[in-house]
Structures are given as C-alpha cells and as structure tokens.
Design an enzyme around this catalytic site. Structure first.
Site, PDB file in Angstrom:
ATOM      1  N   HIS A   1     -31.928 -14.190 100.460  1.00 41.43           N
ATOM      2  CA  HIS A   1     -31.335 -14.882 101.605  1.00 41.43           C
ATOM      3  C   HIS A   1     -32.456 -15.507 102.434  1.00 41.43           C
ATOM      4  O   HIS A   1     -33.433 -14.834 102.767  1.00 41.43           O
ATOM      5  CB  HIS A   1     -30.551 -13.907 102.480  1.00 41.43           C
TER       6      HIS A   1
ATOM      7  N   ASP B   1     -21.157 -17.463  95.774  1.00 40.16           N
ATOM      8  CA  ASP B   1     -20.835 -18.359  96.886  1.00 40.16           C
ATOM      9  C   ASP B   1     -22.020 -19.241  97.277  1.00 40.16           C
ATOM     10  O   ASP B   1     -21.959 -19.956  98.277  1.00 40.16           O
ATOM     11  CB  ASP B   1     -20.326 -17.572  98.096  1.00 40.16           C
TER      12      ASP B   1
ATOM     13  N   LYS C   1     -15.828 -13.922 105.068  1.00 40.21           N
ATOM     14  CA  LYS C   1     -16.977 -13.932 105.960  1.00 40.21           C
ATOM     15  C   LYS C   1     -16.580 -14.745 107.184  1.00 40.21           C
ATOM     16  O   LYS C   1     -16.178 -15.902 107.055  1.00 40.21           O
ATOM     17  CB  LYS C   1     -18.197 -14.551 105.273  1.00 40.21           C
TER      18      LYS C   1
ATOM     19  N   ASP D   1     -24.923 -18.869  98.560  1.00 40.91           N
ATOM     20  CA  ASP D   1     -25.754 -18.743  99.757  1.00 40.91           C
ATOM     21  C   ASP D   1     -27.108 -18.116  99.434  1.00 40.91           C
ATOM     22  O   ASP D   1     -27.994 -18.084 100.290  1.00 40.91           O
ATOM     23  CB  ASP D   1     -25.031 -17.969 100.864  1.00 40.91           C
ATOM     24  N   ARG D   2     -27.279 -17.610  98.198  1.00 43.10           N
ATOM     25  CA  ARG D   2     -28.576 -17.076  97.769  1.00 43.10           C
ATOM     26  C   ARG D   2     -29.107 -17.888  96.596  1.00 43.10           C
ATOM     27  O   ARG D   2     -28.342 -18.346  95.744  1.00 43.10           O
ATOM     28  CB  ARG D   2     -28.448 -15.617  97.341  1.00 43.10           C
TER      29      ARG D   2
ATOM     30  N   ARG E   1     -14.086  -7.122 102.528  1.00 46.37           N
ATOM     31  CA  ARG E   1     -14.202  -7.258 101.074  1.00 46.37           C
ATOM     32  C   ARG E   1     -13.463  -6.120 100.387  1.00 46.37           C
ATOM     33  O   ARG E   1     -13.584  -4.962 100.801  1.00 46.37           O
ATOM     34  CB  ARG E   1     -15.668  -7.248 100.647  1.00 46.37           C
TER      35      ARG E   1
ATOM     36  N   SER F   1     -18.562 -13.287  97.152  1.00 50.81           N
ATOM     37  CA  SER F   1     -19.972 -13.524  96.840  1.00 50.81           C
ATOM     38  C   SER F   1     -20.284 -13.170  95.390  1.00 50.81           C
ATOM     39  O   SER F   1     -19.716 -13.739  94.472  1.00 50.81           O
ATOM     40  CB  SER F   1     -20.851 -12.750  97.820  1.00 50.81           C
ATOM     41  N   HIS F   2     -21.153 -12.185  95.185  1.00 52.26           N
ATOM     42  CA  HIS F   2     -21.610 -11.818  93.843  1.00 52.26           C
ATOM     43  C   HIS F   2     -20.770 -10.723  93.213  1.00 52.26           C
ATOM     44  O   HIS F   2     -21.042 -10.320  92.082  1.00 52.26           O
ATOM     45  CB  HIS F   2     -23.057 -11.338  93.923  1.00 52.26           C
TER      46      HIS F   2
ATOM     47  N   ASP G   1     -25.956 -17.355  93.499  1.00 56.14           N
ATOM     48  CA  ASP G   1     -24.893 -16.368  93.382  1.00 56.14           C
ATOM     49  C   ASP G   1     -23.537 -17.052  93.527  1.00 56.14           C
ATOM     50  O   ASP G   1     -23.447 -18.277  93.633  1.00 56.14           O
ATOM     51  CB  ASP G   1     -25.091 -15.225  94.381  1.00 56.14           C
TER      52      ASP G   1
END
Length: 454
Positions: free
Chosen positions: A325, A240, A108, A242-243, A14, A98-99, A238
């Site tokens: 998560h 992407d 990832k 995933d949360r 990242r 992501s966020h 978020d």
C-alpha cells in the site's frame, strides 16, 4: 439480520456472501451511513465480483431511502472510488473484498475527501445505528445517477506523474482477473508503453490465481512471463487494484520497502525536506534514505487508518507500507497501486539501465517476509520473547507489538493479528545468514520448539 460483529472489521465490512453479508445488510448500512454523516449526496463504485452489483444497488437503495442522492460510478478500483470521494467532495462506498477469495465481499467506506472510516472513526457507530434500528426518513427519497469517472481518474493520475518523456518500455501486467484489467488500459494506454496483459478478463471467481500478490505463489506466472518476453518490468495488482507489486527484468520480486524508498526519493526531489511516513515493518533502509536525502522519516503502526492519520498530522507527502500500500498527499492521502506503478515506470524510463540496477541501492538489508505462528496467548508469547532478548537488545519499543533492535543492526517486529490467534514476525538483518539465525531463534522462543506456522 446477520451478526454484524463478525463482518464489521477494523477498517471495513467483509464477510462470506450471502451467509454473513447480504443485500439486507448492505441496504441497512447505506441508510445508516447517510444518516450518521448527514450526507445529502454520496458516490459508490464496485468491483467485478458477481455479488457486487446487487450489493451496491441495495446500499444505494438504503441511502436514497434516507433522502440522499447517489452517484453510481459502476465498475472501478478502490482508488477510483477514493478519487471520486476526493474530487467530488463526497462520502463514498466501495464494494469489494479486495484480495479475499471469491465467496467473500465487503464494503470500504470513506468520508468526503477520501478520509477513512474505521471502527474508531464511524464504523462502530454505523453498526450500532443498524442494531438499534434506523429511524425512517420523512422527506423525499433520493435519486441514483450513473456516472463514468474512469477518464477523469486516469487524467488525474497522469497529471501527478509525467511519463511523456520516458524511453519505450515493455511492461507485463498481471491483473489477476481483478479491477486492474479495467483501469490499466485507461491509465497506461497511449503512453508509448508496450503492455503485455495477463488475466485482464474481469472474473470474480479468480480462475487463474488468487488476486493477492503479497503471496509469492501468486506472482509466479508474472515472473515467468517477464523472463519469457524480456519485459523491462512486471506489475501485479490485487483484486481491487489498490495495491501494486513489482517484478524486475530478471523476474525477481521487488520488496515493497524498496518501492517505498524509490518513491520517497522521487517525492523528496520534488519537495525537499518533506515528511515521509513508514510503518514499523518497513525496511530500515527507508528511514535511512529519507534522512540522507534531507527528509523527515516518521514511523507509525501498520494499517491505513494510522498511516493516513499521521500523514494528516504531519503534512507528509508520501507514506509506504510493506504490504504494497502506497499513500500520496496529492491523492487525498489515499492509497493507489496505480500511482505507485506510475512512479516506478517514470523512474525506470528516465534512465537507460535495467530495473534491478536502478533499485540496487535501495535494497540494503535482507528481510524474512512475514511469518505467522499460532499461539494461545499472544501477549504472553510476546512477553516471553521480550524477556529472552532483554540482555541483547539495544532498543525495545511497543509502538505496534514488540520491536527489538540488536547491536549488529538486525531487528525484528512481532505483532498480534487483529482477527486470528496468530503472531506475525518480520525480521531484518545485514546479510542472509544473520537474518536466518535471528529468525530461527525468535521462532523457537515463540513456538517453544513446535513446528506450527500459518
């Protein structure tokens, strides 16, 4: 080539685009990824950031240069990439930050079956291979094939949680201009739910607010919309997706520890005696409830690599973190905000009461939330705190930082940041006054009376 030590993090890659992370790095990582894994086929997906398409294309170019075929799933959430890696049995790469703010992007990476790749499980080796120079591949070049996996992904999630018999619900959803704007209609459409969409337009500049629902200010719009519309529940994802974070019908933010307890109880009804994983900063209500319901609670360090490793070791059916998560054995032990949302919707729709009543029994304690303090020496600061509580503690452990438990049932965890000169404090107690006293007392020990938080 950029300095890879800055962008190869503990769990992913990242950095700021293009000054830290660009197509050259992505191309080299694609080649090294394939060579290290010996893969002849991989799958990729990417989020809505403007830089994600060229970065994913460069990664694919590197992978095909080493003879691997690439299945390009295109736009998707991170858990869609995990679905692809799991269902197809292929290593995968997701392009997302992501966020993080718009100027960032990242990757990832996972092995076949969605097994995570972090510093100790391949990421350091990929970086070393890039730095040493990747040998040329002498065989034929691989190919790139596009494949839309969204319908397959939605069908799989819906097969894991049955919503067909639930009562009608009105659901406000804040996608934060992130990937939930694409995946929510795919998964929740046609289920008899009334969806109130917020910021579903895919926009990696995040014009409305940061796509980081762990920060309360990024939930204010959702809270207001739930109250204004009389929605039964609010969901926030978020960038992407995933949360997932939850807001109840009053517009109150629901702790992810409460969601962990709710899903754990549902999974234990389905599989009595199962193991449930939780990290060190999840509310003590979670292991208490798991034990009361006949399950086996197992505590682990914060971070998806530790959760997934412990799930594999124990055969756990579910794992939850206080960061939002949620991990599922039947989803290749990967995290999925959407699958957690389906569990909450099913639980709410299977009974007639409001969400706040349903969740009341899971919120047994008062928590501080995570409080960051800048310190010059994290280890020294933690040792001073441990010394200050030595006479009062009934239990001290160092599984992840410092966790101190007191006789009145209150406790705190103090962990150093992996990337910044910060200590992260989480406090829990039986009532608000006790929590505030303990929180303030620990902060004085950390800061020495300084007002210096981050």
């Amino acid at each position: 080539m950029h300095d890879l030590t800055r962008i190869f993090k503990a769990y992913d890659v990242r950095g700021v685009v293009p000054s830290e992370f660009d197509e050259e790095v992505a191309r080299a990582t694609g080649a090294a990824f394939v060579r290290l894994l010996g893969a002849d086929r991989i799958v990729t997906a990417h989020d809505m950031r403007e830089s994600s398409v060229p970065l994913a294309a460069a990664f694919a170019d590197g992978a095909t240069s080493q003879g691997a075929d690439v299945i390009a799933a295109g736009l998707g959430s991170t858990d869609l990439l995990y679905f692809a890696a799991g269902s197809l049995g292929l290593p995968g790469a997701m392009f997302t930050a992501s966020h993080n703010p718009a100027k960032y992007n990242g990757m990832k990476l996972c092995r076949a079956g969605a097994a995570p790749i972090g510093q100790e499980t391949g990421l350091a080796d990929i970086r070393a291979l890039i730095e040493a120079g990747i040998p040329e591949h002498t065989g034929p070049r691989g190919t790139v094939t596009t494949r839309d996996l969204r319908d397959d992904y939605a069908r799989h999630l819906r097969s894991l949680v049955d919503l067909t018999g639930i009562r009608p619900l009105t659901v406000a959803v804040d996608a934060g201009n992130g990937m939930a704007g694409l995946t929510v209609p795919c998964v929740l459409g046609g289920l008899g739910l009334t969806i109130i969409p917020m910021y579903f337009e895919l926009d990696g500049s995040f014009p409305n607010h940061e796509a980081n629902p762990i920060e309360p200010e990024n939930l204010r719009d959702l809270q207001a919309r739930v109250r204004a519309t009389g929605a039964d529940i609010g969901l926030a994802f978020d960038g992407d997706a995933d949360r997932c974070f939850v807001v109840d019908e009053r517009g109150e933010i629901v702790s992810p520890s409460v969601i962990t307890a709710l899903v754990a109880e549902r999974e234990l009804r389905r599989e009595p005696g199962a193991t449930i994983i939780h990290n060190v900063i999840v509310s003590r209500a979670v292991p208490e409830l798991v034990a009361q319901r006949g399950g086996v609670p197992v505590r682990t360090r914060v971070g998806h690599s530790f959760i997934k490793a412990e799930m594999a070791r124990t055969g756990a059916v579910f794992g939850g973190e206080h960061s939002g998560h949620f991990y599922f054995r039947d989803f290749w032990r990967a995290d999925s905000g959407m699958l957690a949302a389906l569990h909450v919707l099913a639980a709410l729709g299977e009974q007639s009461g409001p969400l706040s009543d349903l969740l009341g029994g899971y919120a047994r304690y008062v928590t501080s939330g995570e409080i960051n303090s800048e310190v010059a020496d994290a280890e020294l600061a933690m040792s001073l705190v441990a010394k200050a509580y030595a006479d009062r503690a009934i239990d001290v452990d160092h599984l992840d930082g410092l966790t101190v438990s007191l006789a009145d049932g209150s406790w705190f965890n103090l962990r150093p940041s992996n990337t910044e000169p910060l200590l992260r404090l989480n406090v829990e107690a039986r009532d608000d006054a006790s929590m505030c006293r303990l929180r303030d007392d620990v902060l004085v020990s950390i800061r020495g009376g300084r007002e210096n938080s981050a």
